[in-house]
Design an enzyme around this catalytic site. Structure first.
Site, short mmCIF file in Angstrom:
data_model
loop_
_atom_site.label_atom_id
_atom_site.label_comp_id
_atom_site.label_asym_id
_atom_site.label_seq_id
_atom_site.Cartn_x
_atom_site.Cartn_y
_atom_site.Cartn_z
CB CYS A 166 -3.78 8.65 0.16
SG CYS A 166 -5.50 8.58 0.69
CE LYS A 186 -3.12 3.03 0.76
NZ LYS A 186 -4.44 3.30 0.28
#
Ligand code: SAJ
Length: 431
Positions: A272, A218
């Site tokens: 993010c 991720k």
């Protein structure tokens, strides 16, 4: 194994859509959040966040009795933890931010109280490498009567995995179903159990790895994008110095079959891409040289844009010697962190506009077609206006977000203003 009751802990941008998705497949879903307002809103069949299609899904799930929210965990067969993983406050601008895992710790301690043999706990929150093992340790500290993978491997009573979310804000409902899913079990049985849970609604592949690699996967995805955007942002600054149109340059370079350069902009925002690389840098500061530099390049870009506005101001005043800064109107086009959304959080466009407000122009106008009102904290400094009002009478126009509405503006109408176009939609780029 059968996972009939699923608990989702943390009902934010990821947890709530995930909970609604399970409920749409007629699983009994218990949503847990410490925010009483969020719990009450969801139990009333409404949503407290903005995400297309989610309102209809949540209303239906609640009306049909498959989704219920509460502030403290209740027994379930699987627990998905989707709580925030922010950073602790930094001491000075040059220090590396330290991840704050306290939300995961509190969620683990709350879930531990209701765990039973055979349960599965999945960490979905984006986390530094090792966080899933740490969560399992916190669970074990609370429940010495149960065994966990770190001590009992495949024979453990409780299964633990990290399965990061990878959905794009604004497209969450579709991407939850269609995207491939990385399944990082602490053991093979943990992965198998997790696949069974996600197969409820995931149509993409469920690809198995271990928990640490899933965590790193991720972080790698978002760091890769950050590094690529930094390359584009650096090119834009180089090209400005060399008097080359960076947008034309990138189009030309991208004609090469193996080159795909991303787009420069006013900086990198959101929760993010600008955040996750720090999880890698924090763990391995000496080894993360490129990732660290990319963060610095992207964080520097808003300051560079502000300097361009100051240069434009000096240019304007030198050509209009009877005027002062109090006679100058500046219009900022776009406040959101990326095009065609209403999300102002961690937005370079908003930060640039706020910084410009401190320069005390005669008028500082902002256009943001995706919101009807400014947050109270900004109302004193910035005036929200329509596109037409911003174009009309502005001396300097700063394009900060490539919203669809701005692409439709007739460039001829901008002729009298000095234009600073950070997205290259009006004048082919920053001039
Ligand atoms: N940006 C540029 N140039 C580009 C592309 C983006 O300057 O060419 C800027 C945007 O304007 C924005 C920022 O980057 O300020 C981030 O936008 P984004 O669309 O790249 O990403 P997010 O933050 O909305 O979502 C990302 C996605 N990750 C990847 O594309 C690798 C999404 O799939 C993740 O699920 C999400 O982060 C997340 O939750 O981690």
């Amino acid at each position: 194994m059968s996972f009939n009751t699923i608990s989702v802990v943390g009902l934010g941008y990821i947890g709530l859509p995930t909970a609604a998705m399970f409920a749409s497949k007629e699983k009994k879903v218990i949503g847990v959040d410490v925010n009483q307002h969020a719990v009450d809103t969801i139990n009333a069949g409404k949503i407290h966040i903005v995400e297309p299609e989610l309102d209809v899904m949540v209303k239906r799930a609640v009306d049909e009795g498959f989704l219920r929210a509460t502030t403290s965990p209740e027994p379930a067969d699987a627990f998905l933890i989707a709580v925030p993983t922010p950073f602790l406050p930094i001491k000075d601008q040059d220090s590396i931010p330290k991840p704050d895992l306290s939300y995961i710790k509190s969620a683990a301690k709350a879930v531990a109280k209701v765990l039973k043999k055979g349960d599965l706990v999945i960490l979905e929150s984006t986390s530094p490498v090792g966080a899933t093992e740490q969560m399992s340790t916190w669970l074990a500290e609370e429940r010495s009567d149960l065994s966990f993978p770190q001590t009992h491997g495949e024979d453990s009573d409780i299964r633990i995995a990290h399965c990061p979310e990878r959905v794009l804000p604004g497209h969450v409902v579709r991407e939850l179903v269609e995207n491939d899913r990385v399944i990082g079990g602490m053991t093979n049985k943990c992965s198998e159990a997790s696949i069974e849970v996600y197969r409820t609604f995931v149509e993409g592949d469920c690809v198995v790895t271990n928990a640490r690699t899933a965590e790193m996967a991720k972080l790698t995805e978002n760091s890769s994008r950050d590094v690529s955007i930094a390359f584009a942002n650096e090119l834009s600054i180089i090209c400005d110095k060399l008097d080359i149109d960076v947008w034309e340059l990138i189009n030309l370079a991208n004609l090469h079959p193996r080159v795909n350069i991303l787009q420069p902009g006013p900086g990198v925002g959101g929760h993010c891409i600008a955040v996750d690389p720090w999880f890698i840098i924090f763990k391995t500061p000496d080894e993360s040289r490129l990732i660290h530099t990319a963060r610095q390049v992207n964080d520097h870009k808003p300051h560079w844009v502000i300097e361009k506005v100051k240069l434009a101001l000096a240019d304007f005043l030198s050509k209009n010697q009877n005027k002062t800064i109090k006679d100058v109107t500046v219009a900022c086009f776009g406040l959101a962190f990326k095009p065609n959304i209403d999300d102002l959080r961690e937005s370079p466009a908003l930060n640039i506009t706020k910084a410009l407000a401190t320069l005390n122009f005669g008028n500082l106008l902002a256009v943001e077609p995706n919101i009807v009102d400014l947050p109270d904290s900004l109302k004193n400094d910035i005036e929200l206006v329509s596109i037409d009002s911003a174009i009309d009478g502005s001396d300097i126009c700063v394009l900060l977000v490539d919203h669809a509405e701005f692409k439709l503006i007739d460039k001829a109408m901008l002729n009298n203003a000095i234009i600073i176009d950070t997205k290259g939609i009006w004048c082919g780029g920053v001039k």
